[in-house]
Design an enzyme around this catalytic site. Structure first.
Site, PDB file in Angstrom:
ATOM      1  N   GLU A  50       1.414  -0.823  -0.178  1.00  0.00           N
ATOM      2  CA  GLU A  50       0.031  -0.062   0.258  1.00  0.00           C
ATOM      3  C   GLU A  50       1.203   1.176  -0.246  1.00  0.00           C
ATOM      4  OE1 GLU A  50      -3.298   2.623   0.632  1.00  0.00           O
ATOM      5  OE2 GLU A  50      -0.630   2.812   1.831  1.00  0.00           O
ATOM      6  N   ASP A  51       1.519   1.459   0.171  1.00  0.00           N
ATOM      7  CA  ASP A  51       2.399   2.485   0.568  1.00  0.00           C
ATOM      8  C   ASP A  51       4.121   2.136   0.477  1.00  0.00           C
ATOM      9  OD1 ASP A  51       3.655   4.789   0.763  1.00  0.00           O
ATOM     10  OD2 ASP A  51       3.340   5.403   3.256  1.00  0.00           O
ATOM     11  N   HIS A 105      -0.360   1.333   6.859  1.00  0.00           N
ATOM     12  CA  HIS A 105      -0.851   0.824   5.438  1.00  0.00           C
ATOM     13  C   HIS A 105      -0.142   2.759   5.449  1.00  0.00           C
ATOM     14  CE1 HIS A 105      -5.127   3.387   4.210  1.00  0.00           C
ATOM     15  NE2 HIS A 105      -4.413   3.199   3.655  1.00  0.00           N
ATOM     16  N   HIS A 125      -4.165  -0.730  11.466  1.00  0.00           N
ATOM     17  CA  HIS A 125      -5.877  -0.688  12.167  1.00  0.00           C
ATOM     18  C   HIS A 125      -6.524  -1.163  12.459  1.00  0.00           C
ATOM     19  CE1 HIS A 125      -6.037   3.267   8.747  1.00  0.00           C
ATOM     20  NE2 HIS A 125      -5.334   2.126   8.309  1.00  0.00           N
ATOM     21  N   ASN A 158      -4.980   7.749   7.196  1.00  0.00           N
ATOM     22  CA  ASN A 158      -4.857   7.190   5.832  1.00  0.00           C
ATOM     23  C   ASN A 158      -3.074   7.149   5.563  1.00  0.00           C
ATOM     24  OD1 ASN A 158      -3.974   6.945   2.972  1.00  0.00           O
ATOM     25  ND2 ASN A 158      -6.387   6.802   2.285  1.00  0.00           N
ATOM     26  N   ASP A 159      -2.789   7.903   5.650  1.00  0.00           N
ATOM     27  CA  ASP A 159      -1.394   8.273   5.742  1.00  0.00           C
ATOM     28  C   ASP A 159      -0.885   9.351   6.657  1.00  0.00           C
ATOM     29  OD1 ASP A 159       1.607   7.636   4.378  1.00  0.00           O
ATOM     30  OD2 ASP A 159       0.702   9.027   2.438  1.00  0.00           O
ATOM     31  N   ASN A 214      -5.911  11.684   0.970  1.00  0.00           N
ATOM     32  CA  ASN A 214      -4.888  10.862   1.227  1.00  0.00           C
ATOM     33  C   ASN A 214      -3.884  10.373   1.588  1.00  0.00           C
ATOM     34  OD1 ASN A 214      -4.485   7.512   0.746  1.00  0.00           O
ATOM     35  ND2 ASN A 214      -5.615   7.785  -1.112  1.00  0.00           N
ATOM     36  N   ASP A 259      -3.551   8.561  -5.373  1.00  0.00           N
ATOM     37  CA  ASP A 259      -3.665   8.226  -3.462  1.00  0.00           C
ATOM     38  C   ASP A 259      -1.772   8.416  -2.693  1.00  0.00           C
ATOM     39  OD1 ASP A 259      -3.081   5.791  -1.342  1.00  0.00           O
ATOM     40  OD2 ASP A 259      -4.710   4.697  -3.093  1.00  0.00           O
ATOM     41  N   ASN A 260      -1.337   7.849  -2.658  1.00  0.00           N
ATOM     42  CA  ASN A 260       0.006   8.022  -2.229  1.00  0.00           C
ATOM     43  C   ASN A 260       0.805   9.282  -3.028  1.00  0.00           C
ATOM     44  OD1 ASN A 260       0.214   6.523   0.330  1.00  0.00           O
ATOM     45  ND2 ASN A 260       0.177   5.095  -0.668  1.00  0.00           N
TER      46      ASN A 260
END
Length: 351
Positions: A50-51, A105, A125, A158-159, A214, A259-260
């Site tokens: 995801e990241d 995340h 999470h 989220n980030d 995000n 997104d990122n």
């Protein structure tokens, strides 16, 4: 007569709203055209990434196993100098909690200028409330657990981007954690998202009114914070003031779902993992295959001078891209739940 005019006006407004909603959802979009910057290799076949963040010398750290309320995930590294080798990182000193590293995340790192220690911060999470797990990244690429950061405001995060030891900006993604209400919030355009600043002791809101904020990152000179407002399809920029509050200086519609955000430390360019067709991105639970897209936003004095598409795929090679990071002629692409890719970038336009 007046009744007919009112009905025509109402119908016109409703139809206009429908057209706007259709365009926002990308219902009329055709299949994307595949664009490759060079040869690409799948390095992770499942579990997602995801990241991703570059810690230097061709080493990328990534969070894998993202899925709300899912089983604990993992932290991995990719060594781009050693045949794109994927390493599952060992962790030491970890607490005996069942929800430890649950659904990892967004991630960020911070290096202590005095001791050269490198710290990794991971948004997780667990079922009840979100945690920030903190590790020291040892030279052996082992993660030594340091602490867990909690705050009553950490609900659906989220980030994050670190700006000091245990100090960071973090995005509050949405109000509702359960899938059905989250989808309602998304589709109704509710702007419940915000940015919080954590000062080492508590979190406070420093910007608000966003539609699914995000990814977040910072300029090389540490003066500007960049935000990916996913559902609005915008990149926003904020100036940090002396109290770490944020003052918006510009926003730019990029026509895709960002997104990122990864920032090139040398050029200041933004690399964006994005989703070019909205309805496919939110319909993954019902079998759609979301395409991928990577954009390079070329920057001049912290403002966008040009947007360049580096990679695009209809979902056959890469599904639902969330992040892209570039170094020394190689680009690594991460995804929500599926694979990770490394691509040779044979061409980049000059700054």
């Amino acid at each position: 007569m007046w009744y007919s005019l009112i009905m025509v006006a109402v119908f016109g407004l409703v139809f206009q709203q429908f057209l706007s909603y259709r365009d926002w959802m990308d219902w009329s979009s055709k299949d994307v055209m595949n664009v490759n910057p060079g040869a690409c290799e799948t390095i992770i076949k499942e579990g997602g990434s995801e990241d991703i963040t570059h810690i230097g010398n061709g080493i990328m750290l990534m969070s894998t196993g993202f899925g709300f309320l899912g089983p604990p995930g993992k932290m991995k590294a990719v060594d781009l100098n050693n045949g794109n080798k994927v390493i599952t990182l060992n962790m030491t000193n970890i607490p005996s909690r069942e929800d430890f590293l649950s659904s990892p995340h967004g991630i960020t790192t911070w290096r202590d200028p005095n001791t050269d220690q490198l710290f990794l911060y991971v948004v997780t999470h667990p079922p009840s409330e979100d945690h920030i797990e903190v590790f020291e990244v040892l030279k052996s690429l082992t993660l030594r657990y340091v602490k867990t950061i909690k705050d009553p405001k950490f609900d659906f995060m989220n980030d994050l981007v670190a700006v000091g030891k245990d100090k960071f900006y973090i995005t509050y993604f949405a109000r509702f954690r359960d899938y059905n209400r989250y989808m309602m919030e998304t589709l109704m355009g509710m702007k419940n998202g915000a940015i919080f600043y954590y000062d080492g002791h508590r979190a406070r809101e420093v910007a608000s009114g966003f539609h699914l904020p995000n990814g977040i990152n910072i300029s090389p000179n540490k003066k500007v914070i960049y935000l990916a407002e996913a559902a609005a399809k915008k990149i926003r920029a904020f100036r940090r003031d002396s109290t770490n509050n944020l003052v918006e200086i510009w926003s730019n519609d990029i026509g895709t779902i960002p997104d990122n955000i990864d920032v090139d430390p040398d050029t200041g360019d933004l690399w964006i993992g994005s989703h070019p067709i909205l309805w496919k991105a939110i319909d993954t639970y019902f079998g759609s295959i979301p395409p991928c897209q990577v954009l390079r936003l070329k920057m001049r004095e912290n403002t966008i001078s040009e947007i360049e598409m580096i990679y695009q795929n209809d979902g056959t090679e890469c599904t639902s891209s969330t992040v892209a990071s570039y170094t020394a002629g190689k680009m690594i692409i991460g995804t929500v739940h599926a694979q990770a890719l490394v691509c040779d970038v044979g061409y980049l336009s000059k700054n």
